[in-house]
Design an enzyme around this catalytic site. Structure first.
Site, PDB file in Angstrom:
ATOM      1  CB  CYS A 122      69.415  63.702  55.654  1.00  0.00           C
ATOM      2  SG  CYS A 122      71.049  64.319  55.157  1.00  0.00           S
ATOM      3  CG  HIS A 269      69.917  61.520  59.290  1.00  0.00           C
ATOM      4  ND1 HIS A 269      70.611  60.749  58.379  1.00  0.00           N
ATOM      5  CD2 HIS A 269      70.398  62.787  59.172  1.00  0.00           C
ATOM      6  CE1 HIS A 269      71.467  61.520  57.732  1.00  0.00           C
ATOM      7  NE2 HIS A 269      71.359  62.762  58.192  1.00  0.00           N
ATOM      8  CG  ASN A 300      75.074  62.448  57.205  1.00  0.00           C
ATOM      9  OD1 ASN A 300      74.272  61.813  56.521  1.00  0.00           O
ATOM     10  ND2 ASN A 300      74.842  63.692  57.582  1.00  0.00           N
TER      11      ASN A 300
END
Length: 352
Positions: A122, A269, A300
């Site tokens: 990520c 994020h 996500n």
């Protein structure tokens, strides 16, 4: 000793254009709960997610990455032939051999340029943005395209309450190049291999190869082949984030030479809305300061998360090109990367 020539770089670097691609299929919490023992209310309260996007039809990681890159290049106004490198951040590309970036360069019509993948989970987009910025500053390339793309829907266990509702698919890209005024700070990045197993996969490539003969002998109609799925220890990741991310955010501000009062937009994020809200409070950012919340309807998307979130804010008018933004990516590895940036212009060609 012979004097070796040094490339002439550009001290001031910025994001010149942004592009994104969002799959057409929207998957609601209600649809996820058709196979997951959960509820819309439970998912939203714990993650901030209402919907996510999954690839369908002829959509692939490659097609999304190409579309996002093409839009970023067109929105930047940089001639395609001036692109000097492609950096692809992804953890869900279907092959490690061949890696994806050279294929994207070929499909974009700029075959032959340096192109490589970045596997930093990520935090991958932040890693890619840092590398691209240093490449332009050093003169290794004049313009670099950084792409984050994921198709996490294909590596999900739809019955896993830790992961099934969290992840989605998508792609985002930016063009990095020289600018009159610097628009990208030095990168603050790091990793924690001690806690690496907090986010992982159901089995590794060695085990998969050891079982290759078993898999090949199965009849897919009656005995489908087991596939690798992503795994996550949510509480362990949350504890790591609570300790690590405040330090990373403080270091990012310090290294960039700005204060929290200078930040006009916060783009963390899109892992969990609760974590993002805690980070905002920890920094002392005002409640009315624009903060990315793309997770609500995109989920996500790992390495694609930050460029998708930036694109959404710029396209919707929640943020404006030229504003000062704080970025922070974090996750698998466990790894993180943060920068203070000047946002690129709002995209003329959007993903909506």
């Amino acid at each position: 000793m012979v004097a070796i020539k040094v490339n002439e770089g550009n001290p001031n670097v910025a994001m010149l254009g942004i592009g994104a691609y969002r799959p057409s299929r929207i998957v609601s919490n209600a649809e996820v709960c058709e196979t997951l023992d959960s509820s819309d209310e439970w998912i939203y309260e714990r993650s901030g997610i209402r919907n996510r996007r999954y690839i369908s039809g002829d959509e692939t990681a490659k097609s999304m990455a190409i579309a996002a890159a093409e839009r970023a290049i067109e929105n930047s106004g940089v001639p395609k032939e001036k692109i000097g490198a492609i950096l692809l951040a992804t953890l869900s590309w279907k092959t490690k051999i061949p890696h994806g970036a050279p294929q994207i360069a070929f499909e974009l019509g700029i075959n032959g340029i340096p192109a490589f993948d970045i596997a930093s989970g990520c935090g991958g987009f932040g890693y890619g943005l840092g590398i691209a910025t240093d490449m332009v500053r050093a003169g290794s390339a004049e313009y670099v395209v950084v792409i984050g793309v994921e198709t996490l829907s294909v590596v999900l266990d739809p019955t896993d309450r830790n992961t099934a509702f969290i992840f989605g698919d998508g792609a985002g890209a930016v063009v990095v190049g020289p600018s009159e005024v610097n628009g990208i700070s030095p990168t603050v990045w790091g990793s924690d291999g001690e806690n690496a197993e907090a986010i992982g996969q159901s089995y590794d490539i060695i085990e998969y190869m050891d079982r290759a003969e078993e898999f090949q002998s199965r009849d897919p109609e009656t005995d489908p082949v087991e596939r690798m799925v992503v795994t996550m220890q949510g509480s362990r990741v949350f504890r790591w984030a609570a300790i690590t991310l405040p330090k990373a955010l403080a270091s990012t501000l310090e290294l960039s030479g700005v204060t929290a009062e200078d930040i006009e937009v916060f783009v963390p994020h899109q892992a969990n809305a609760r974590i993002n809200e805690l980070m905002r409070k920890n920094l002392g950012l005002p409640d009315d300061l624009p903060m990315a919340n793309d997770i609500e309807n995109t989920g996500n998307t790992s390495a694609a998360s930050i460029p998708l979130a930036m694109e959404e804010m710029l396209a919707s008018g929640k943020a404006k090109g030229g504003q000062t933004a704080l970025l922070l990516g974090f996750g698998a590895g466990l790894s993180y990367a943060g920068q203070v940036v000047t946002l690129p212009p709002a995209p003329k060609i959007t993903s909506f």
